[in-house]
Design an enzyme around this catalytic site. Structure first.
Site, mmCIF file in Angstrom:
data_model
loop_
_atom_site.group_PDB
_atom_site.id
_atom_site.type_symbol
_atom_site.label_atom_id
_atom_site.label_comp_id
_atom_site.label_asym_id
_atom_site.label_seq_id
_atom_site.Cartn_x
_atom_site.Cartn_y
_atom_site.Cartn_z
ATOM 1 C CD GLU A 13 67.593 -24.788 -41.007
ATOM 2 O OE1 GLU A 13 67.356 -24.100 -41.998
ATOM 3 O OE2 GLU A 13 68.553 -24.571 -40.250
ATOM 4 N N GLY A 79 65.698 -19.120 -49.168
ATOM 5 C CA GLY A 79 64.694 -18.444 -49.987
ATOM 6 C C GLY A 79 65.069 -18.585 -51.458
ATOM 7 C CB ILE A 173 65.969 -11.659 -48.688
ATOM 8 C CG1 ILE A 173 67.371 -11.124 -48.363
ATOM 9 C CG2 ILE A 173 65.372 -11.000 -49.929
ATOM 10 C CD1 ILE A 173 68.356 -11.166 -49.466
ATOM 11 C CG MET A 194 70.161 -15.412 -43.330
ATOM 12 S SD MET A 194 68.968 -14.900 -42.079
ATOM 13 C CE MET A 194 69.890 -13.625 -41.225
ATOM 14 C CD GLU A 195 72.525 -19.582 -41.406
ATOM 15 O OE1 GLU A 195 72.077 -20.107 -42.454
ATOM 16 O OE2 GLU A 195 71.826 -18.914 -40.633
ATOM 17 C CG ASP A 218 61.442 -18.103 -47.902
ATOM 18 O OD1 ASP A 218 61.872 -17.147 -48.551
ATOM 19 O OD2 ASP A 218 62.141 -18.737 -47.071
HETATM 20 N N1 ADE Z 1 66.374 -18.714 -45.222
HETATM 21 C C1 ADE Z 1 65.189 -19.167 -45.647
HETATM 22 N N2 ADE Z 1 64.515 -18.217 -46.319
HETATM 23 C C2 ADE Z 1 65.314 -17.123 -46.308
HETATM 24 C C3 ADE Z 1 65.171 -15.806 -46.811
HETATM 25 N N3 ADE Z 1 64.069 -15.434 -47.475
HETATM 26 N N4 ADE Z 1 66.189 -14.929 -46.607
HETATM 27 C C4 ADE Z 1 67.294 -15.319 -45.935
HETATM 28 N N5 ADE Z 1 67.475 -16.531 -45.435
HETATM 29 C C5 ADE Z 1 66.494 -17.435 -45.621
#
Ligand code: ADE
Length: 250
Positions: A13, A79, A173, A194-195, A218
């Site tokens: 990143e 995501g 996820i 996640m952060e 995603d």
């Molecule tokens: N970061 C990028 N895509 C993610 C996802 N699907 N779940 C958690 N963190 C992510």
């Protein structure tokens, strides 16, 4: 005076950022490498936190306590958690929540004990500056920094920038049922990562302004891990660098 703390969860990143950092000094604390210097004219400390809430929280604590940063920005991917969002869209958090915090019935679900809140508000000013920087990146820079082939592959022709709720948890996820469960409880949720909400909690404790910017990599479905991998390898850093350059120039 401003001293910006710049946080990335993953090397992909921030690929290429180091080349732009001038007068670099390297410091090692707690198995992290902190690079202080001047980035596009702004005094800054850049760090790879690693993935997850604990990694992000401890890293940000060092940025604040050891380096005395006056503001914190995270740039990375997320995501999608809303049907209106596509890969390549940019989400700038106005609020963050830890979707895996649940001390019910002692505290309401999602509430961070002691803080008395479940949603943490980002700095309106930093978020506004990031939004403007992202607008300039999309309008003027994107075509130079991301190849036509990559733009076609990821469908990056109609990129939107939105502000709203981002949820963080120690979970990648990749299941539409899990996502639907989150959406039921948090209907305004735009993206999952996640952060961000861990950074929010620490910055709230220390009263440091912060902003979280995420590009959708995603759709948090069964293809998420493959889409995520391709996106971070090929374009995530172009977004980070392009937008942060405009942010610093501002
Ligand atoms: N970061 C990028 N895509 C993610 C996802 N699907 N779940 C958690 N963190 C992510």
């Amino acid at each position: 005076t401003t001293r910006l703390g710049l946080v990335f969860a993953m090397a992909e990143e921030q690929q290429g950022l180091a080349e732009h950092l001038q007068d670099v000094q390297i410091h090692h604390i707690g198995k992290r490498e902190y690079r202080s210097g001047t980035l596009w004219g702004v005094a800054c400390v850049c760090v790879l936190s690693g993935i997850g809430k604990v990694a992000a929280a401890s890293t940000v604590t060092s940025l604040i306590q050891h380096f005395g940063v006056t503001e914190i920005v995270l740039s990375g991917v997320a995501g999608a958690a809303d049907a209106s969002l596509r890969v390549g869209d940019i989400v700038i958090a106005d609020e963050l929540i830890q979707h895996d915090m649940n001390a019910f019935p002692i505290f309401p679900k999602f509430e961070i004990p002691r803080s008395g809140k479940s949603r943490f508000a980002t700095s309106a000013q930093l978020s506004q500056q990031l939004t403007q920087a992202a607008q300039i990146f999309i309008a003027q820079q994107m075509n130079q920094h991301i190849s036509a082939a990559a733009r076609a592959q990821f469908g990056l022709e109609q990129v939107q920038i939105v502000a709203g709720l981002i949820a963080s948890g120690d979970q990648f996820i990749q299941d539409l049922q899990v996502l639907a469960g989150l959406k039921q409880e948090l209907p305004d949720l735009l993206a999952v990562e996640m952060e961000g909400a861990a950074i929010a909690q620490v910055c709230d404790d220390f009263e440091i302004p912060y902003a979280i910017m995420r590009t959708i990599s995603d759709e948090a479905n069964e293809h998420a891990h493959l889409d995520f991998k391709q996106f971070i390898h090929e374009v995530a850093a172009q977004y980070s660098l392009g937008i942060l350059r405009e942010f610093c120039a501002d």
